[in-house]
Design an enzyme around this catalytic site. Sequence first.
Site, PDB file in Angstrom:
ATOM      1  N   LYS A 268       0.847  -1.198   0.000  1.00 21.58           N
ATOM      2  CA  LYS A 268       0.000   0.000   0.000  1.00 21.58           C
ATOM      3  C   LYS A 268       0.887   1.255   0.000  1.00 21.58           C
ATOM      4  CE  LYS A 268      -3.323   2.573   2.921  1.00 21.58           C
ATOM      5  NZ  LYS A 268      -4.199   2.550   4.110  1.00 21.58           N
ATOM      6  N   LYS A 280     -10.209  12.868   8.181  1.00 26.08           N
ATOM      7  CA  LYS A 280      -9.765  12.434   9.505  1.00 26.08           C
ATOM      8  C   LYS A 280      -9.716  13.625  10.460  1.00 26.08           C
ATOM      9  CE  LYS A 280      -6.726   8.619   8.073  1.00 26.08           C
ATOM     10  NZ  LYS A 280      -7.424   7.541   8.798  1.00 26.08           N
ATOM     11  N   ASP A 291       1.491   6.181   5.701  1.00 26.27           N
ATOM     12  CA  ASP A 291       0.526   5.269   5.099  1.00 26.27           C
ATOM     13  C   ASP A 291       1.068   4.596   3.827  1.00 26.27           C
ATOM     14  OD1 ASP A 291      -1.903   4.058   5.587  1.00 26.27           O
ATOM     15  OD2 ASP A 291      -3.085   5.516   4.456  1.00 26.27           O
ATOM     16  N   GLU A 352      -9.508   3.760   2.002  1.00 29.78           N
ATOM     17  CA  GLU A 352      -8.951   3.895   0.655  1.00 29.78           C
ATOM     18  C   GLU A 352      -7.891   2.856   0.324  1.00 29.78           C
ATOM     19  OE1 GLU A 352      -7.749   5.357   3.201  1.00 29.78           O
ATOM     20  OE2 GLU A 352      -5.611   5.016   2.916  1.00 29.78           O
ATOM     21  N   ARG A 354      -7.776  -0.391   0.714  1.00 33.18           N
ATOM     22  CA  ARG A 354      -8.317  -1.562   0.014  1.00 33.18           C
ATOM     23  C   ARG A 354      -8.696  -1.219  -1.432  1.00 33.18           C
ATOM     24  NH1 ARG A 354     -12.872  -1.980   4.565  1.00 33.18           N
ATOM     25  NH2 ARG A 354     -11.202  -0.888   5.658  1.00 33.18           N
TER      26      ARG A 354
HETATM   27  N1  BES Z   1      -4.416   4.327   6.917  1.00 31.07           N
HETATM   28  C1  BES Z   1      -5.601   4.109   7.656  1.00 31.07           C
HETATM   29  C2  BES Z   1      -5.422   3.094   8.785  1.00 31.07           C
HETATM   30  C3  BES Z   1      -4.588   3.552   9.954  1.00 31.07           C
HETATM   31  C4  BES Z   1      -5.086   4.459  10.858  1.00 31.07           C
HETATM   32  C5  BES Z   1      -3.335   3.042  10.148  1.00 31.07           C
HETATM   33  C6  BES Z   1      -4.311   4.870  11.932  1.00 31.07           C
HETATM   34  C7  BES Z   1      -2.578   3.426  11.240  1.00 31.07           C
HETATM   35  C8  BES Z   1      -3.062   4.353  12.122  1.00 31.07           C
HETATM   36  C9  BES Z   1      -6.704   3.603   6.742  1.00 31.07           C
HETATM   37  O1  BES Z   1      -6.695   4.123   5.468  1.00 31.07           O
HETATM   38  C10 BES Z   1      -7.995   4.004   7.375  1.00 31.07           C
HETATM   39  O2  BES Z   1      -8.237   5.166   7.468  1.00 31.07           O
HETATM   40  N2  BES Z   1      -8.791   3.011   7.786  1.00 31.07           N
HETATM   41  C11 BES Z   1     -10.034   3.274   8.419  1.00 31.07           C
HETATM   42  C12 BES Z   1     -11.039   2.307   7.860  1.00 31.07           C
HETATM   43  C13 BES Z   1     -12.451   2.611   8.264  1.00 31.07           C
HETATM   44  C14 BES Z   1     -12.922   3.907   7.628  1.00 31.07           C
HETATM   45  C15 BES Z   1     -13.343   1.466   7.836  1.00 31.07           C
HETATM   46  C16 BES Z   1      -9.861   3.067   9.923  1.00 31.07           C
HETATM   47  O3  BES Z   1      -9.130   2.152  10.319  1.00 31.07           O
HETATM   48  O4  BES Z   1     -10.405   3.854  10.669  1.00 31.07           O
HETATM   49 ZN    ZN Z   2      -4.885   4.713   4.766  1.00 33.25          ZN
HETATM   50 MN    MN Z   3      -7.718   5.954   5.328  1.00 32.61          MN
END
Ligand code: BES
Ligand code: ZN
Ligand code: MN
Length: 498
Positions: A268, A280, A291, A352, A354
């Site tokens: 990724k 966010k 990321d 995003e 996935r």
């Molecule tokens: N990159 C993030 C996941 C992440 C968050 C990794 C904090 C490390 C620290 C990913 O893109 C994301 O935002 N995932 C969301 C998914 C949700 C919207 C279903 C998450 O984990 O909140």
């Molecule tokens: Zn992300």
């Molecule tokens: Mn995200």
Amino acid sequence: MEFSIKAGTPEKLRSGCIAVGVIDARKLTPAAAALDKAAKGYLTEILRRGDLDAKAGATLALHNVPGTACERVLLVSLGKEAELSDKDFRGAIGATAKALAAGGAKDAVICFADHPVTGRDARWNARQAAMLLADSTYRYDATKSKKDENRRGPAKVTLLVGEKTDLAAARNGMAQGQALAGGMALTKELGNLPANICTPTYLAQQAKALGKSQKLKVDVLDRAQMEKLGMGSLLSVAAGSAQPPKLIIMKYEGAAKKGARPVVLVGKGITFDTGGISIKPAAEMDEMKYDMCGAASVFGTLKAVATMGLPLNVIGIVPATENMPGGRATKPGDIVTSMSGQTIEILNTDAEGRLILCDALTYAERFNPDCVIDIATLTGACIIALGAIPSGLMANDDDLAAELLARGQESGDRAWQLPLWDDYQDMLKSNFADMPNIGSKGAGTITAACFLARFTGKYKWAHLDIAGTAWKSGGEKGATGRPVPLLTQFLLGRAKAA
Ligand code: BES
Ligand code: ZN
Ligand code: MN
């Protein structure tokens, strides 16, 4: 840090520092006993006073030890037992690296790197020692006006082994450990660079540079080429960004047999994740520069594997883009068509990862892979479930999962498996498309993997969620270089089998 390896005893060696092991605060290992004999019992005397803690990793630095040719002797506690655990061995080497960096020795000899570790051999010991010592010298200073002047430890380190018969295996392990640390350093550097420097275009340039130095074949696809391939899911994430997306393909061809099926690594590469329109919160959003650590681990692993010259074919695929809000950005409710033909209702633009991975995973089919492993900072839920100790592992093949778990143990860079049962697939339902990009409440790490599983039916596949392991937050903020040790150990195992 330059490494060399020698067999023998340390008492006649000229060196800035000689590190020797002590068991249970009093018992001298063979190298320590040899020094003690030359020093007429000087070490025994000091240990009798109880100045060294018995806990593995405790150290005591001595100067002007009589009868020796070295400037300093570093006593390193190896714990209470004659055999060490992996953890205590790593702890003792880590403490030695710290003590050496704090001291002024220009060169050092480490005499306990061949100490017996339960279930491990001379090659493992030397690989771990060299990796940990070399990795401890990494400093980030690319964007500081003054370079970090803090000492990084001795310029030269010799690993001293007691048994001549171990020398060849240990030398090989040492070289592997150095290559591994070189890969980790690249992974850390790419992760730590800010998102205004480390853009998708920058990653593509770094891939070309890596290709040059390591003899990899590198292809970079631009937006128009991705459109032609039908990568509507990946491109929907890039829609809000002023930075052009890239799909980077790196090929290492080391297999003896031409056409041997490759291991494909998919990383990724979100160079910054704002969340997009589903934006966010502000706190710690800077950490979303990390990321792209999955992508960075693909770079680092390819570098390590190419440096080692492993007899394998390995292909790295990195979908790279920012995830930004903006007038052209994808909106919640938008529906896109992936390269596989499956349609996706984007209910949350912050899910995003996935969306870019699914198209890269479909693209991977063309390489007739032996197996595919994707690596992604995919879900915050993985940090809740597992913390920062293991990476999350999910797979559509139990043998592949078991292999990765074992390599994780071996490398010290562990993973823990979560179930990818069909039952969870029911949590991905959309009234308007083949699937939504988020699951119903709960099991966020697993439903993210379930989404990916819908694009990996044609090959053996494993998914590593490294959200908790790729970097550290807080005062020691920085990339860890994980899971390069796990991936490299996996490939070392495959190379041995080949
Ligand atoms: N990159 C993030 C996941 C992440 C968050 C990794 C904090 C490390 C620290 C990913 O893109 C994301 O935002 N995932 C969301 C998914 C949700 C919207 C279903 C998450 O984990 O909140
Ligand atoms: Zn992300
Ligand atoms: Mn995200």
